[in-house]
Design a protein around this motif. Structure first.
Motif, PDB file in Angstrom:
ATOM      1  N   LYS A  36       0.222  -1.354   0.001  1.00 40.58           N
ATOM      2  CA  LYS A  36       0.232  -0.045  -0.224  1.00 40.58           C
ATOM      3  C   LYS A  36       0.724   1.425   0.101  1.00 40.58           C
ATOM      4  N   VAL A 138      -6.150   2.532   7.182  1.00 39.23           N
ATOM      5  CA  VAL A 138      -7.515   2.221   6.550  1.00 39.23           C
ATOM      6  C   VAL A 138      -7.395   1.101   7.692  1.00 39.23           C
ATOM      7  N   ASP A 140     -11.804  -0.063   7.162  1.00 38.46           N
ATOM      8  CA  ASP A 140     -11.922  -0.864   5.937  1.00 38.46           C
ATOM      9  C   ASP A 140     -11.808  -2.164   5.796  1.00 38.46           C
ATOM     10  N   ASN A 142     -11.608  -5.951   3.668  1.00 34.77           N
ATOM     11  CA  ASN A 142     -11.270  -5.998   3.182  1.00 34.77           C
ATOM     12  C   ASN A 142     -12.525  -7.268   2.685  1.00 34.77           C
ATOM     13  N   GLU A 156      -8.533  -0.285  -4.406  1.00 30.03           N
ATOM     14  CA  GLU A 156      -9.112  -0.357  -3.124  1.00 30.03           C
ATOM     15  C   GLU A 156      -7.979  -0.307  -1.697  1.00 30.03           C
ATOM     16  N   LEU A 158      -6.143   1.778  -1.374  1.00 27.14           N
ATOM     17  CA  LEU A 158      -5.988   2.382   0.057  1.00 27.14           C
ATOM     18  C   LEU A 158      -6.775   2.705   0.822  1.00 27.14           C
ATOM     19  N   THR A 159      -7.965   1.730   0.857  1.00 22.16           N
ATOM     20  CA  THR A 159      -9.101   2.174   1.163  1.00 22.16           C
ATOM     21  C   THR A 159      -9.931   0.990   1.886  1.00 22.16           C
ATOM     22  N   GLN A 160      -9.192  -0.586   1.779  1.00 18.75           N
ATOM     23  CA  GLN A 160      -9.361  -1.911   2.831  1.00 18.75           C
ATOM     24  C   GLN A 160      -8.528  -2.136   2.999  1.00 18.75           C
ATOM     25  N   ASP A 161      -8.201  -2.867   3.754  1.00 16.43           N
ATOM     26  CA  ASP A 161      -7.392  -3.359   4.897  1.00 16.43           C
ATOM     27  C   ASP A 161      -6.724  -4.685   4.219  1.00 16.43           C
TER      28      ASP A 161
END
Length: 645
Positions: A36, A138, A140, A142, A156, A158-161
């Motif tokens: 990431k 982060v 949220d 996966n 995704e 940068l937005t999902q673990d």
């Protein structure tokens, strides 16, 4: 893994060649991952975000799909060479994101529905798991869905673990995939623990060399390890009142309670006996069961309807003298035979015996399956099942033998040099070996001198195995005729050849007469096997001479052939060289003079042009001299009126 990129680009052709020996339908794709692009996973400095490596490289990215599955190995090579190298700051990498996207993006990757899905996860680092993303804010989880843009990048990141191990487990199970973890030695234990947490037979771990040179052998080995193991799985649930049990003889022949068979090879057939039992009744009575091997899309669909209350045993529902039961009664779909008759359809007239007793006669041992699972028991005798291939036959009293499960060599049963009989090869008279792969004759090992392996080795299975002598000599070649480490006698024979052929060299007439051979002078050297060629330059005339020799070790004598004509360099044309040098100097001098004259002419023209330009720009009259002054000067007296009286 920048140092592995070149090896990986060469992987396509070699891997395709190896895999086509195992499966006739093989495709290859390619993707890459880094991590990431967030702190603390990458360096926050702007210049490091743009190029995190010591040398110029690409920006970090989570995962990028590089090439859809294809049979074009040249395209694979080009895509790997074109792939950009990048890096991250911490040791672990975002490989779990790559696994999920590689499986979830079914259409983009190009997975086929009925194909075995195989991921080769190659890395020299560890992995991030769910929860690590919180370090970068982060939170949220996966979702396990496909998130690739048109360029193939994971959107995704940068937005999902990172995915959890449970998520990886579920994705592999849903998509029936297999993973080969090709990792370096230092990470072997870590990925071995990860493999143990994934579904059975879905993953395997192999040690990758530092430069990835063994990746093809590793993939082939681990693929066979996965492909040689079959695990039957189903979606039955004990809470639904259903229980499934499995029995199989696998390849051992002894029936056992298991849903796993190992050591399966291409062409082998394994049968499983599946028992479905309704343990108790629930409100839901209809079920759809999927039973099949783990990792493959092949499955048996079974529609189940559970009957909790049966009324088929009522007298009105019994079929008397049913034709299917050879005169017996049909009760709840099962034949009830008349006295003296037994069998599933009451087809056996065996008074005093039961169907179970007849079935026992079709078992080789108490633990064996009926007719070894490869036939049916008809009145106590086995009738073996036919094969789809008419050349393949099952035989034996208990169907325990066949003519297709014998040792193979070069993928051929008994090497086509014998017959397969109940698991063993019966070889033709001139062949031997477990798979009849070894010829009895040693003619294939006989050298041109008539000796077996040139007397420097032994003939094993039609091929020479060369010896290593105690003095360090190592023989090689198909007939052990080559010895790269053996010293030649070229230097030893050189003085004798020079003195006998041309009266030159260090030997005088006395020493020349003591030479151990008499050279044979020829116009051209003959083409003779087992000879050694030599060539040297004679310092007397700077010419190269050639000769051959054959040394008979048994008789300790040598035969030498010498080519009479030497290869001499052409004479140096001294006069031509001197004249050429003089001509060159003269021409160079003339060219310099012409150049000097040309430069002088151009300089004069420039000066003349400048003079004309200054003349035209003068502001005085051309008839006056600007530097001329009169000889007298007139002054006026201001008090003198100038009037005459």
């Amino acid at each position: 893994m920048k140092d592995d990129k070149k090896k990986l680009s060469e992987l396509g052709d070699l891997l395709a060649e190896r895999m086509r020996k195992i499966t006739n339908n093989f495709r290859l794709g390619f993707g890459s991952f880094v991590d990431k692009k967030l702190m603390p996973f990458i360096d926050p400095r702007i210049e490091k975000q743009l190029s995190p490596c010591p040398e110029p490289c690409a920006e970090p990215y989570g995962y990028k799909h590089q090439m859809t599955l294809t049979t074009n190995t040249e395209k694979f090579r080009a895509e790997v060479e074109k792939a950009e190298i990048s890096g991250n700051l911490d040791a672990p990498e975002g490989g779990f994101d790559a696994i999920v996207q590689s499986l979830a993006c079914n259409k983009t990757i190009g997975w086929r529905e009925r194909a075995r899905k195989m991921l080769v996860f190659s890395t020299d680092a560890g992995f991030h798991i769910a929860g690590d993303g919180r370090l970068a804010g982060v939170v949220d989880p996966n979702d396990g869905q496909c998130h690739l843009d048109r360029q193939g990048y994971y959107t995704e990141t940068l937005t999902q673990d990172y995915p959890s191990i449970a998520r990886i487990h579920q994705v592999i199970k849903d998509f029936k995939a297999n993973i080969i973890f090709a990792v370096t030695q230092k990470n072997f234990d870590l990925y071995k623990q990860l493999s143990g947490a994934l579904p059975d037979v879905s993953s395997s771990v192999g040690v990758l060399a530092n430069d990835s040179r063994n990746i093809v052998e590793l993939i082939e080995k681990e693929y066979l390890k996965i492909a040689e193991k079959i695990i039957m799985v189903d979606n039955a649930n004990a809470s639904d009142g259903l229980r499934i049990s499995y029995r199989s003889p696998c390849l051992t022949g002894a029936m056992q309670d298991t849903n796993v068979c190992e050591g399966i090879r291409v062409g082998d057939e394994v049968k499983f006996e599946v028992t479905l039992e309704a343990t108790h009744c629930v409100d839901k009575r209809d079920f759809v069961l999927r039973i099949g091997p783990s990792g493959l899309d092949e499955a048996l669909i079974v529609n189940v309807h559970v009957l909790c209350d049966c009324d088929c045993e009522q007298t009105s529902k019994i079929v008397k003298n049913a034709a299917e039961c050879n005169g017996g009664d049909m009760v709840c779909g099962v034949c009830r035979c008349k006295p003296g008759f037994v069998g599933r359809k009451c087809e056996c007239n065996r008074p005093g015996m039961s169907t179970a007793a007849l079935n026992e006669k079709c078992k080789r041992t108490n633990e064996s399956a009926i007719c070894e699972g490869r036939g049916v028991c008809n009145c106590g005798r086995c009738e073996c099942n036919p094969r789809s291939n008419p050349e393949e036959q099952i035989s034996g009293e208990f169907c325990e033998c066949d003519n297709y499960n014998c040792p193979r060599h070069d993928r051929e049963i008994c090497s086509k040099h014998g017959q397969c009989n109940c698991g063993q090869c019966i070889c033709l008279p001139q062949w031997t070996g477990r798979a009849c792969e070894c010829p009895i004759s040693q003619d294939s090992c006989r050298a041109s001198n008539g000796k077996i392996c040139n007397g420097k080795g032994e003939c094993i299975c039609g091929r020479c195995r060369c010896f290593d002598t105690p003095d360090g000599k190592r023989y090689s070649g198909p007939k052990c005729e080559t010895c790269p480490t053996c010293p030649t006698k070229c230097i030893e024979y050189k003085p004798c050849v020079m003195c006998q052929a041309w009266k030159t060299g260090p030997y005088n007439e006395t020493k020349c007469a003591d030479c151990p051979f008499k050279a044979i002078i020829v116009d051209e050297l003959p083409q003779i096997n087992d000879t050694t060629s030599c060539q040297f330059v004679d310092p007397a005339d700077d010419c190269t001479f050639y000769y051959l020799y054959y040394y008979d070790e048994a008789k300790d004598n040598a035969t030498v052939w010498v080519r009479e004509r030497k290869d001499c360099p052409p004479p140096v044309p001294v006069l031509a060289i001197v004249l050429a040098v003089i001509a060159g100097i003269v021409i160079l001098g003339i060219l310099l003079l012409v150049l000097w004259k040309l430069l002088t002419f151009l300089h004069d023209r420039a000066e003349y042009a400048r003079f004309n330009n200054e003349r035209l720009m003068a502001k005085w009259d051309t008839n006056e001299n600007p530097i001329y002054k009169q000889a007298t000067t007139t002054f006026k007296n201001p008090v003198y009126a100038g009037k005459n009286k």
